[in-house]
Write a protein that holds these residues in place. Structure first.
Motif, short mmCIF file in Angstrom:
data_model
loop_
_atom_site.label_atom_id
_atom_site.label_comp_id
_atom_site.label_asym_id
_atom_site.label_seq_id
_atom_site.Cartn_x
_atom_site.Cartn_y
_atom_site.Cartn_z
N PHE A 251 50.98 10.52 70.77
CA PHE A 251 50.99 11.53 69.70
C PHE A 251 52.29 11.45 68.92
O PHE A 251 53.35 11.15 69.48
N ASN A 252 52.19 11.79 67.66
CA ASN A 252 53.38 12.04 66.85
C ASN A 252 53.53 13.55 66.68
O ASN A 252 52.59 14.23 66.22
N GLU A 253 54.68 14.07 67.06
CA GLU A 253 55.02 15.48 66.83
C GLU A 253 53.90 16.44 67.18
O GLU A 253 53.45 17.23 66.33
N PRO A 254 53.44 16.41 68.44
CA PRO A 254 52.35 17.34 68.78
C PRO A 254 52.72 18.80 68.55
O PRO A 254 51.85 19.63 68.26
N HIS B 167 47.87 9.39 67.21
CA HIS B 167 47.50 10.66 66.56
C HIS B 167 48.67 11.18 65.74
O HIS B 167 49.72 11.47 66.28
N HIS B 168 48.45 11.26 64.45
CA HIS B 168 49.51 11.75 63.56
C HIS B 168 48.90 12.89 62.72
O HIS B 168 48.66 12.73 61.54
N PHE B 169 48.59 13.97 63.38
CA PHE B 169 48.02 15.20 62.77
C PHE B 169 46.59 15.02 62.26
O PHE B 169 46.05 15.93 61.62
N ASP B 170 45.97 13.86 62.48
CA ASP B 170 44.76 13.54 61.74
C ASP B 170 43.48 13.65 62.57
O ASP B 170 42.66 12.72 62.61
N ARG C 73 60.63 11.93 48.21
CA ARG C 73 60.52 10.51 48.54
C ARG C 73 61.52 10.18 49.64
O ARG C 73 62.67 10.62 49.58
N TYR C 74 61.08 9.38 50.59
CA TYR C 74 61.92 9.02 51.74
C TYR C 74 62.18 7.52 51.86
O TYR C 74 62.96 7.09 52.68
N GLY C 75 61.47 6.70 51.10
CA GLY C 75 61.42 5.27 51.40
C GLY C 75 62.67 4.47 51.09
O GLY C 75 63.53 4.87 50.32
N SER D 49 51.42 18.34 52.71
CA SER D 49 51.02 19.08 51.52
C SER D 49 52.04 18.90 50.41
O SER D 49 51.77 19.22 49.26
N ASN D 50 53.17 18.30 50.77
CA ASN D 50 54.14 17.97 49.72
C ASN D 50 53.72 16.73 48.93
O ASN D 50 54.35 16.40 47.92
N ALA D 51 52.69 16.05 49.40
CA ALA D 51 52.17 14.85 48.74
C ALA D 51 53.33 13.90 48.37
O ALA D 51 54.06 13.47 49.26
N SER E 270 62.66 7.63 66.38
CA SER E 270 61.41 7.15 65.78
C SER E 270 61.22 7.65 64.35
O SER E 270 60.35 7.14 63.64
N GLU E 271 61.98 8.65 63.94
CA GLU E 271 62.01 9.07 62.54
C GLU E 271 63.32 9.81 62.28
O GLU E 271 63.76 10.62 63.09
N ASN E 272 63.88 9.54 61.10
CA ASN E 272 65.04 10.28 60.61
C ASN E 272 65.11 9.89 59.14
O ASN E 272 64.88 8.74 58.78
N PRO F 298 47.30 7.93 57.86
CA PRO F 298 46.85 8.81 56.78
C PRO F 298 47.83 8.91 55.61
O PRO F 298 47.44 9.31 54.52
N GLN F 299 49.08 8.57 55.84
CA GLN F 299 50.08 8.75 54.78
C GLN F 299 50.29 7.50 53.93
O GLN F 299 50.98 7.56 52.92
N CYS F 300 49.73 6.36 54.38
CA CYS F 300 49.95 5.16 53.56
C CYS F 300 48.67 4.38 53.24
O CYS F 300 48.62 3.68 52.24
N GLY G 74 64.54 21.65 51.85
CA GLY G 74 64.88 22.95 52.44
C GLY G 74 65.25 22.84 53.92
O GLY G 74 65.10 23.79 54.68
N TRP G 75 65.73 21.67 54.32
CA TRP G 75 66.13 21.47 55.72
C TRP G 75 67.64 21.34 55.81
O TRP G 75 68.27 20.71 54.94
N GLU G 76 68.20 21.90 56.88
CA GLU G 76 69.64 21.75 57.10
C GLU G 76 69.96 20.30 57.46
O GLU G 76 69.21 19.65 58.18
N VAL H 2 61.99 9.85 69.36
CA VAL H 2 62.51 11.15 68.90
C VAL H 2 62.57 11.16 67.38
O VAL H 2 63.24 10.33 66.78
N ASN H 3 61.86 12.11 66.79
CA ASN H 3 62.01 12.33 65.35
C ASN H 3 63.03 13.44 65.17
O ASN H 3 62.86 14.53 65.72
N TYR H 4 64.07 13.13 64.45
CA TYR H 4 65.07 14.19 64.23
C TYR H 4 65.32 14.37 62.73
O TYR H 4 65.68 13.42 62.03
N TYR H 5 65.12 15.57 62.28
CA TYR H 5 65.41 15.91 60.88
C TYR H 5 66.40 17.06 60.75
O TYR H 5 67.28 17.04 59.92
N GLN H 6 66.20 18.10 61.59
CA GLN H 6 67.01 19.31 61.38
C GLN H 6 67.16 20.09 62.68
O GLN H 6 66.32 20.01 63.57
#
Ligand code: BG6
Length: 465
Positions: A166-169, A121-124, A434-436, A428-430, A368-370, A20-22, A341-343, A299-303
Motif C-alpha cells: 500500500f501507499n499511504e494507507p 494500492h495507491h488510493f485507487d 507541480r512536483y516533477g 483533487s488538486n489535479a 519513497s516520496e518527498n 492513476p496519476q500518470c 499549505g504544508w509546513e 517513508v513518504n515525508y512531506y510535513q
C-alpha cells in the motif's frame, strides 16, 4: 568537485509516481473511486481536470522512461492499478491488455537501467467494490485484494524485486472516513478504525501470499509505503507531550508498528477500547499480522504535525475522531509551502531516520516520496523554455542533508525517491501544484526537463552533492 554529502554505495536515486496519476484511464476494464468521483463531481477537481489522460504514460511510457534515464535515475516506483490489471475482481483473473502494459513498463524500466518498485494500492480502490461491499470496510474486499496481489506476484515477480502493498494507507482512512478529501467522503470514526485494521490485515495477507509463492527465492522483497508525519508538541509540558504521543500513535504507529513489529501499539488499542470503537478482529487475523512483517519500509515525508493538549472541549457531534485527544498547534513563524499549505521542516528527515534506527529494529528503509508542489511554475521559464526551479533544488538539498546526518549516525536508509519524475495528476488538486523534475505541458503533452532534472542527474552521478 568533491561532494560535501556522499551517500552509501548503491544508494537509490529515484522518483515515484502512481498508475492513476500518470497513466490515464485508457483501456481500463474498471473504474476506481477517483474515476467515478470525477464523473459525478468534476468541480471537485482543480480546473475540472480529471484522471482521463493525466501525463499519458499509458501511451508514452517508452519516451517517459527514457527521459527518466536521461536525468540519471537508477530506480523508479509506480503502481499497478487494480482497475487495470484485473478483469474479474472476484477471482483476480487478469486483463490481457493490463498484463501486456505492465509487462512492457517493467521491461522498459529495467532496460533503462532502473530498478522497478511496484506498489499495489495507491488510493485507487475499484468503485464496484465500494458499491457492493463498502470497500475497505469489508473483509471480503481484503480477500479480493489478496487475489489481485497474487495475480501480480505470479505475473511479474520474476523481474520485480521490490514490492509494496500500500501507499499511504493512513490517507485512505483520513480521506475517505474522517476528513472528506477522498470519495466517498464519509465521516465515521468507527468505520475509520475498522478500515485502518482491515488495510493492515490486507497488507499482512498479501505478504503471506508473497511468502507462500516463494517470491523471495527470486530475490524478491516486500514492504509498505507509509506517510510519516512526525508529531511535535507545542511545549515540553507533560500534557503537550502526551498529546503528541497520541497523535503519533494514531497517525504514524498505527501502521508502522503492525508492519515492522507485527503488533498494534498498546496505547492505540487501549484508547480505542476505552472509547468503545476498537475494530472487530479475530485471533487468527492477529496471528497473520504478527507473522507477516515487511522486509523494508518506504517513508513518504512531506510535513510534520504540530500539536498541543486539548484546549477546547471535544465536539462529539461528529462521533469519535482522533482529535478527541489533541488540538492542532499553529506554530508562529513556521516555514510554509504556500501553494500546498504544508509546513516545510527538513529536520524531520533526521528524526524519522533516528526513530527507525532506535525503535524499529533499524529496518532497511528508503524515502519513497518527498517533494515540493508549486503552482504557476511557467513563470520560472527561461529563454530555452525550461523551468528554473531553484526553490525545489534548495528544498531537496535541505531534506537530503538531514537524511544524510541520520545515515551517518547509523540509520539503515538505502535510497531517496522524490515525488515525482514528470508532473503528474493529483487527487483533487489535479495539475495545480507541480512536483516533477520534468515539466508537462498539459495542452500539448510536451515534456521538458527542469533545472532540478539536471541537478538530480549530477547528484545521482556523484552519489551525493
Ligand atoms: C502523497 C501521495 O500523499 O503526496 C501522492 O502519495 C500525492 O499520490 C503526493 O500526489 C502529493 O500530494 P498532492 O495532493 O499535492 O498531489
Amino acid at each position: 568537485m568533491s561532494n560535501k554529502y556522499t551517500f552509501p554505495e548503491g544508494f537509490w536515486w529515484g522518483s515515484a509516481t502512481s498508475g492513476p496519476q500518470c497513466e490515464g484511464t485508457f483501456n481500463k476494464p474498471h473504474k476506481s473511486v477517483f474515476d467515478y468521483w470525477y464523473e459525478v463531481e468534476p468541480e471537485a477537481f482543480f480546473d475540472k481536470v480529471g484522471p482521463g489522460v493525466t501525463s499519458n504514460f499509458y501511451n508514452s511510457y517508452k519516451e517517459d522512461l527514457a527521459m527518466l534515464k536521461e536525468i540519471g535515475l537508477n530506480s523508479f516506483r509506480t503502481s499497478i492499478q487494480w482497475t487495470r490489471l484485473i478483469k474479474d475482481l472476484e477471482t483476480g483473473e487478469p486483463d490481457e491488455d493490463g498484463v501486456r502494459f505492465y509487462n512492457d513498463v517493467i521491461d522498459e524500466t529495467i532496460k533503462n537501467g532502473m530498478i522497478p518498485v511496484m506498489n499495489l494500492h495507491h488510493f485507487d480502490l475499484p468503485v464496484e467494490l465500494y458499491n457492493k461491499y463498502g470497500g475497505w470496510e469489508s473483509k471480503h474486499v481484503v480477500e479480493l485484494f489478496v487475489n489481485f496481489a497474487e495475480t501480480a506476484f505470479k505475473l511479474f515477480s520474476d523481474r520485480v524485486k521490490y514490492w509494496t502493498t500500500f501507499n499511504e494507507p493512513m490517507v485512505v482512512v483520513e480521506g475517505q472516513y474522517l476528513y472528506q478529501f477522498h470519495y466517498p467522503k464519509v465521516v465515521d470514526g468507527r468505520k475509520a478504525v475498522q478500515v485502518l485494521y482491515n488495510i493492515n490485515l490486507a497488507s499482512a495477507k498479501a505478504i503471506k501470499k508473497f511468502r507462500e509463492l516463494k517470491c523471495e527465492n527470486n530475490g524478491g522483497k516486500i514492504g509498505i509505503v507509509l506517510n510519516l508525519t512526525p508529531a511535535y508538541p507545542r511545549s515540553n509540558s507533560e500534557e503537550d507531550l502526551r498529546a503528541s504521543k497520541i497523535a503519533d500513535t494514531m497517525f504514524n504507529y498505527s501502521f508502522l508498528d503492525p508492519a515492522v513489529k507485527g503488533e498494534f501499539p498498546e496505547l492505540l488499542v487501549e484508547l480505542l477500547s476505552k472509547d468503545g470503537v476498537l475494530w472487530e478482529s479475530s485471533e487468527e487475523e492477529l496471528e497473520i499480522i504478527k507473522e507477516n512483517k515487511i522486509d523494508f519500509l518506504g517513508v513518504n515525508y512531506y510535513q510534520p504535525r504540530r500539536v498541543k493538549v486539548k484546549e477546547y472541549e471535544f465536539d462529539e457531534s461528529k462521533g469519535w475522531m482522533p482529535e478527541k485527544y489533541f488540538d492542532y498547534y499553529d506554530m508562529p513563524n513556521k516555514r510554509m509551502n504556500p501553494y500546498r499549505g504544508w509546513e516545510i521542516y527538513p529536520e524531520s528527515m533526521y528524526d524519522i531516520a533516528i526513530n527507525i534506527r532506535d525503535n524499529y529494529n533499524n529496518i532497511p528503509w528508503y524515502i519513497s516520496e518527498n517533494g515540493m508542489g508549486v503552482e504557476g511554475e511557467e513563470k520560472y521559464k527561461n529563454e530555452d523554455g525550461s523551468i528554473q526551479d531553484d526553490y525545489r533544488i534548495e528544498f531537496l538539498e535541505e531534506h537530503l542533508q538531514y537524511l544524510h546526518k541520520g545515515i551517518e549516525e547509523g540509520s539503515n536508509c538505502f535510497g531517496y525517491h522524490s515525488w515525482t519524475p514528470i508532473d503528474c495528476w493529483s487527487w483533487s488538486n489535479a495539475y495545480k501544484n507541480r512536483y516533477g523534475y520534468i515539466a508537462l505541458d498539459l495542452d500539448t503533452q510536451k515534456k521538458t526537463i527542469k533545472k532540478s532534472g539536471k541537478w538530480i542527474r549530477e547528484v545521482s552521478k556523484n552519489n551525493g552533492f
